[in-house]
Design a protein around this motif. Structure first.
Motif, PDB file in Angstrom:
ATOM      1  N   TYR A  17      28.726  16.682  14.166  1.00 10.30           N
ATOM      2  CA  TYR A  17      27.494  16.855  13.805  1.00 10.30           C
ATOM      3  C   TYR A  17      26.592  18.306  13.709  1.00 10.30           C
ATOM      4  O   TYR A  17      27.056  19.502  13.455  1.00 10.30           O
ATOM      5  N   GLN A  18      25.419  18.304  12.607  1.00  9.75           N
ATOM      6  CA  GLN A  18      25.303  19.565  11.977  1.00  9.75           C
ATOM      7  C   GLN A  18      23.646  20.033  12.454  1.00  9.75           C
ATOM      8  O   GLN A  18      22.853  19.226  12.229  1.00  9.75           O
ATOM      9  N   PRO A  19      23.206  21.018  12.933  1.00  5.39           N
ATOM     10  CA  PRO A  19      22.009  21.173  13.630  1.00  5.39           C
ATOM     11  C   PRO A  19      20.224  21.453  12.626  1.00  5.39           C
ATOM     12  O   PRO A  19      19.652  20.500  12.670  1.00  5.39           O
ATOM     13  N   SER A  20      21.261  22.006  11.677  1.00  5.90           N
ATOM     14  CA  SER A  20      20.626  22.342  10.850  1.00  5.90           C
ATOM     15  C   SER A  20      19.617  20.281   9.773  1.00  5.90           C
ATOM     16  O   SER A  20      18.515  20.705   9.638  1.00  5.90           O
ATOM     17  N   GLN A  27      22.058  21.647  20.858  1.00  3.73           N
ATOM     18  CA  GLN A  27      23.110  20.343  21.341  1.00  3.73           C
ATOM     19  C   GLN A  27      22.745  18.637  20.362  1.00  3.73           C
ATOM     20  O   GLN A  27      21.576  18.808  19.822  1.00  3.73           O
ATOM     21  N   VAL A  28      23.501  18.119  20.677  1.00  4.27           N
ATOM     22  CA  VAL A  28      22.807  17.033  19.761  1.00  4.27           C
ATOM     23  C   VAL A  28      21.597  16.327  20.423  1.00  4.27           C
ATOM     24  O   VAL A  28      21.680  15.401  21.396  1.00  4.27           O
ATOM     25  N   PRO A  29      20.924  15.915  19.619  1.00  2.67           N
ATOM     26  CA  PRO A  29      19.547  15.264  20.563  1.00  2.67           C
ATOM     27  C   PRO A  29      20.284  13.752  20.851  1.00  2.67           C
ATOM     28  O   PRO A  29      20.530  12.681  20.083  1.00  2.67           O
ATOM     29  N   ILE A  30      19.423  13.131  21.978  1.00  5.00           N
ATOM     30  CA  ILE A  30      19.460  11.559  21.912  1.00  5.00           C
ATOM     31  C   ILE A  30      18.470  10.496  21.342  1.00  5.00           C
ATOM     32  O   ILE A  30      17.396  11.156  22.269  1.00  5.00           O
ATOM     33  N   TYR A  31      19.237  10.147  20.737  1.00  3.43           N
ATOM     34  CA  TYR A  31      18.102   9.158  18.977  1.00  3.43           C
ATOM     35  C   TYR A  31      17.664   7.919  20.348  1.00  3.43           C
ATOM     36  O   TYR A  31      18.543   7.468  20.475  1.00  3.43           O
ATOM     37  N   GLN A  32      16.892   8.257  21.189  1.00  8.40           N
ATOM     38  CA  GLN A  32      16.981   6.815  22.409  1.00  8.40           C
ATOM     39  C   GLN A  32      16.097   6.216  22.055  1.00  8.40           C
ATOM     40  O   GLN A  32      14.793   5.932  21.774  1.00  8.40           O
ATOM     41  N   GLU A  70      32.205   9.965  14.615  1.00 11.44           N
ATOM     42  CA  GLU A  70      32.754  10.721  13.664  1.00 11.44           C
ATOM     43  C   GLU A  70      33.820  11.834  15.089  1.00 11.44           C
ATOM     44  O   GLU A  70      34.725  12.562  14.394  1.00 11.44           O
ATOM     45  N   ARG A  71      33.593  12.774  16.121  1.00  7.05           N
ATOM     46  CA  ARG A  71      33.708  13.850  16.783  1.00  7.05           C
ATOM     47  C   ARG A  71      34.910  12.791  17.241  1.00  7.05           C
ATOM     48  O   ARG A  71      36.396  13.918  17.152  1.00  7.05           O
ATOM     49  N   VAL A  72      35.071  11.872  18.296  1.00  8.84           N
ATOM     50  CA  VAL A  72      36.794  11.595  18.121  1.00  8.84           C
ATOM     51  C   VAL A  72      37.501  11.099  16.773  1.00  8.84           C
ATOM     52  O   VAL A  72      38.281  11.186  17.157  1.00  8.84           O
TER      53      VAL A  72
ATOM     54  N   GLY B 156      30.977  17.878   5.466  1.00  8.71           N
ATOM     55  CA  GLY B 156      32.825  17.764   5.339  1.00  8.71           C
ATOM     56  C   GLY B 156      33.534  18.332   6.678  1.00  8.71           C
ATOM     57  O   GLY B 156      33.960  17.211   7.133  1.00  8.71           O
ATOM     58  N   HIS B 157      32.963  19.270   6.759  1.00  9.31           N
ATOM     59  CA  HIS B 157      34.136  20.064   7.952  1.00  9.31           C
ATOM     60  C   HIS B 157      32.658  19.744   9.065  1.00  9.31           C
ATOM     61  O   HIS B 157      33.723  19.726  10.504  1.00  9.31           O
ATOM     62  N   PHE B 158      31.672  19.867   9.353  1.00 11.87           N
ATOM     63  CA  PHE B 158      31.129  19.542  10.115  1.00 11.87           C
ATOM     64  C   PHE B 158      31.352  17.947  11.184  1.00 11.87           C
ATOM     65  O   PHE B 158      31.586  17.136  11.623  1.00 11.87           O
ATOM     66  N   GLY B 159      30.153  17.348   9.532  1.00  5.10           N
ATOM     67  CA  GLY B 159      29.929  16.094   9.978  1.00  5.10           C
ATOM     68  C   GLY B 159      28.034  15.962   9.505  1.00  5.10           C
ATOM     69  O   GLY B 159      27.844  16.712   8.824  1.00  5.10           O
ATOM     70  N   GLY B 160      28.229  14.000   9.591  1.00  2.86           N
ATOM     71  CA  GLY B 160      27.254  13.736   9.140  1.00  2.86           C
ATOM     72  C   GLY B 160      27.820  12.975   8.246  1.00  2.86           C
ATOM     73  O   GLY B 160      26.518  13.271   6.827  1.00  2.86           O
ATOM     74  N   HIS B 161      28.259  11.987   7.701  1.00  5.35           N
ATOM     75  CA  HIS B 161      28.600  10.695   7.046  1.00  5.35           C
ATOM     76  C   HIS B 161      27.547  10.038   6.394  1.00  5.35           C
ATOM     77  O   HIS B 161      26.733   9.378   7.820  1.00  5.35           O
TER      78      HIS B 161
END
Ligand SMILES: Cc1ncc(COP(=O)(O)O)c(C=O)c1O
Lengths: 436, 272
Positions: A17-20, A27-32, A70-72, B156-161
């Motif tokens: 996750y990238q906030p930008s 926080q990660v938004p919920i894409y409902q 991606e996190r897992v 790469g370092h955070f994510g978002g492929h």
């Protein structure tokens, strides 16, 4: 000189996750949301034909679910992941991607009851047969392999008997046979063990359990290690042969270390559709933020419980890989150095009746069919999770009538003990129980 | 597709379409220790839009046999031979990182064959950190970890492929480790890059439409080095992708594809 890539705890909070890229939302938004706009006709065609990456429709992928994947993946050290509606659907999708009718699997006999049913009863309907092998019988895995065997599947620490499968050795057997080793790592979470480091090729999880830790949501995931070469033999035409569904695409040739996940998503998710709801993905992400902290406490509480139970006059036996005299203690110390998890099985003196009385008289420990909640859980498998099994299957799965399965939670240890004392006291008194 | 180049069994991805020597040919050349798989988010697009694609595995890499070539000059010449081997006369080249040095060399040695050049994450010289070089030459996988760290920007370092479910750092790392002994791929490649001193000289000789795509967060070939190279190439077109590392072809695959599409459309269009 060391790489400055982020480590485990940081990844549990940030990976994927990238906030930008999301309006600055921390926080990660919920894409409902179900569906995603195409720029133009050419863009749509490119997305459908896997020429470009991106979201089309939430059955295939969703931006919130993607963060979880991606996190897992980052935590497991995998190349790609596919989140599913439940742990069972992750396992089913994995097998359906790997096997065709006429294929065969070699599977550890000590598994979650639902998984046993899948391999024993449901997969044969699709022409996929299974040979079960006891987890400690390393040679047995080798002997069970047939020319049409497409993989070995097991839980590292069997449920609920706590017998360990020798993953490093079994992985060598799989490698020699040119088939992948698939590990259900639900009980370990990547905090306790990263199966790819011990020779596994694919990992599945029920994220419903410790990964979430809050007992709020169903979810599962398939993670690919990128370690398996599908082109080494002709056993995996699904991966290597041109696939008609995508204009003759060969997944192995084009996607290499992510081929399996690409195929599982492109075919499995497309056709079977067990997609994860974004709200559930978000709930699980919340849990993962504190994975290390929780697992540490789960494990330390479990160690104290093992000691308490081992010394209790009402307890006939205790099974946990950390317990003195457990036959797999050495192996556990090697592959699970941070702890062997918070699942304990114990036998209560007085058999089935005492077991039932115990369960009915604990108040803090919750009697339910789940594991890995932040709260302490108890169940009597012979009358619940594994109740569909006949006597012989029960025995083969390592179960006995006096067994109580305990999933140690994060409560204060003294409070759990006080609760158990009430249960043990009640278990000594005679009472009526159903007798089938 | 498998074919012989100098008698060696060579693999190239054709982007999911059968190879047709009558269509305009685009050759994609991967970076150090990598393979054709880095190009999947560019090659399939062009393959399904009328181009013939060869995302090659250099000798000894990916699915190609043989031994890794030891110098950038040899690799450049070898890419020239690929064009002959498939029965074509000319090609448009796309290179990434080390592949930029290789494609520049090829264009310098075979100017008659090369129609356009696209350099992604390129530099005129790619000197290697001595410690990294030694790790790679001794097959120490720490080399891969360091390479992945430096090669990736925030995505790469955070994510978002761009492809949902994929995780950049580990995909890259598995691609490099596809061959067990990384000294024979990454080690040889890094040494070849470190030894190569003719980049700027080759660049000055180029006289063809050239596109440079650079990432502003590239630590392998920093932006300023990429710009310096572009300054040496007559009439080169430069695009900088913001918030992007060295692996722009994956990290910012969409932007990279859009830039490449418009460049190829202008300078190497399909025949009417
Ligand atoms: C080890 C294991 N695997 C898989 C599952 C199935 O997961 P789910 O309940 O999320 O479908 C469970 C559930 O209890 C489990 O314990």
């Amino acid at each position: 000189m060391d790489p400055k890539t982020y480590k485990f705890d940081t990844l549990s909070l940030h990976a994927g996750y990238q906030p930008s890229k999301n309006a600055g939302s921390r926080q990660v938004p919920i894409y409902q949301t179900t569906s995603y706009m195409f720029d133009d006709v050419d863009h749509a065609a490119a997305l459908f034909n896997l020429e470009r990456g991106g979201h089309i429709y939430s059955r295939m992928s969703n931006p919130t679910v993607q963060v979880l994947e991606e996190r897992v993946c980052a935590l497991e050290g995998g190349t790609a992941a596919l989140a599913t509606a439940s742990g069972m659907s992750a396992i089913f999708l994995t097998i359906m991607t790997l096997c065709n009718a006429g294929d065969h699997m070699v599977v550890s006999s000590q598994l979650y009851g639902g998984t046993v049913n899948l391999f024993r009863l449901t997969l044969p309907k699709f022409g996929i047969k299974t040979t079960f092998v006891k987890p400690r019988d390393t040679e047995g895995f080798k002997k069970a392999i047939q020319p049409n065997t497409k993989g070995i599947f097991g839980e590292l620490v069997g449920n609920p008997g706590n017998e360990l499968m020798n993953m490093p050795e079994v992985s060598k057997i799989a490698k020699d046979a040119g088939i992948p080793l698939i590990i259900d790592s639900t009980y370990q979470t990547p905090y306790l063990c990263r199966p790819f480091e011990h020779g596994a090729d694919l990992v599945v999880h029920s994220l419903t359990k410790w990964m979430s830790g809050n007992g709020s949501s169903m979810a599962g995931i398939l993670v690919e290690g990128g370690t398996f070469n599908w082109m080494q033999n002709d056993k995996f035409p699904n991966m290597t042969e041109p696939y008609e569904g995508y204009h003759g695409l060969s997944f192995a040739e084009e996607f290499g270390p992510t081929a399996f996940t690409m195929m599982a998503r492109a075919e499995g998710m497309r056709d079977m559709g067990p997609c994860l709801a974004p709200q559930n993905a978000w709930n699980i992400l919340h849990g993962i933020e504190t994975l290390s902290l929780r697992m540490e406490k789960h494990c330390s509480n479990a160690l104290k419980m093992v000691e308490y139970l081992s010394n209790h006059e009402s307890v006939a036996w205790v099974s946990h890989a950390s317990a003195p005299g457990h036959p797999d203690k050495e192996l556990a110390e090697k592959i699970l150095p941070k702890g062997t998890g918070s699942m304990i099985a114990f036998g209560i003196k007085g058999g089935k009746e005492a077991g039932a009385a115990f369960i009915d008289n604990v108040k803090l420990a919750s009697h339910l069919a789940n594991v890995g909640d932040a709260r302490t859980l108890v169940i009597h498998p012979a009358s619940a999770t594994h109740s569909q099994m006949d006597e012989a299957t029960l025995k083969f799965a390592g179960l006995s009538h006096d067994m109580i399965r305990l999933s140690v939670g994060l409560e204060d240890f003294e409070d759990i003990v006080n609760d158990f004392e009430n249960g043990f006291r009640a278990a000594k008194k005679p009472r009526l129980v159903a007798n089938k | 597709m498998r074919f012989k180049v100098r008698g060696i069994d060579t693999f190239a991805s054709t982007g999911g379409r059968p190879f047709d020597k009558n269509k305009p040919l685009m050759i994609f050349v991967h970076g150090s220790g990598l393979s054709h798989m880095v190009w999947v988010l560019q090659t399939r697009y062009f393959a399904f839009r009328g181009y013939s694609i060869l995302a090659i595995d250099l000798p000894g890499h990916g699915l190609s046999s043989g031994e890794s070539l030891k110098t950038i000059e040899e690799m450049g010449d070898w890419v020239g031979d690929v064009i002959d081997a498939v029965g074509c006369k000319e090609a448009s080249l796309v290179g990434h990182s080390q592949g930029c040095l290789v494609t520049m060399e090829c264009a310098k040695q075979h100017p008659e064959k090369i129609k356009t050049l696209t350099l992604m994450g390129g530099a005129g010289a790619i000197p290697l950190n001595p410690e990294l070089l030694e790790l790679a030459e001794t097959s120490n996988t720490k080399a891969v970890d360091l390479m992945m760290d430096w090669a990736h920007g925030p995505a790469g370092h955070f994510g978002g492929h761009p492809v949902p479910g994929l995780y950049h750092l580990n995909v890259g790392s598995m691609l490099v480790q596809e061959k067990k002994e990384i000294k024979d791929t990454l080690g040889v490649d890094f040494r070849a890059c470190d030894n190569y001193k003719n980049g700027f000289e080759a660049a000055k000789k180029l006289d063809l439409p050239t596109l440079c795509i650079l990432g502003d967060a590239d630590k392998m070939c920093p932006l300023k080095e990429g710009k310096k190279l572009a300054d040496h190439i007559k009439g080169s077109e430069v695009h900088v992708i913001n918030n992007c590392g060295h692996m722009m072809l994956l990290e910012e695959a969409d932007q990279t594809l859009e830039i490449l599409k418009s460049f190829i459309g202008k300078h190497y269009p399909l025949k009417k």
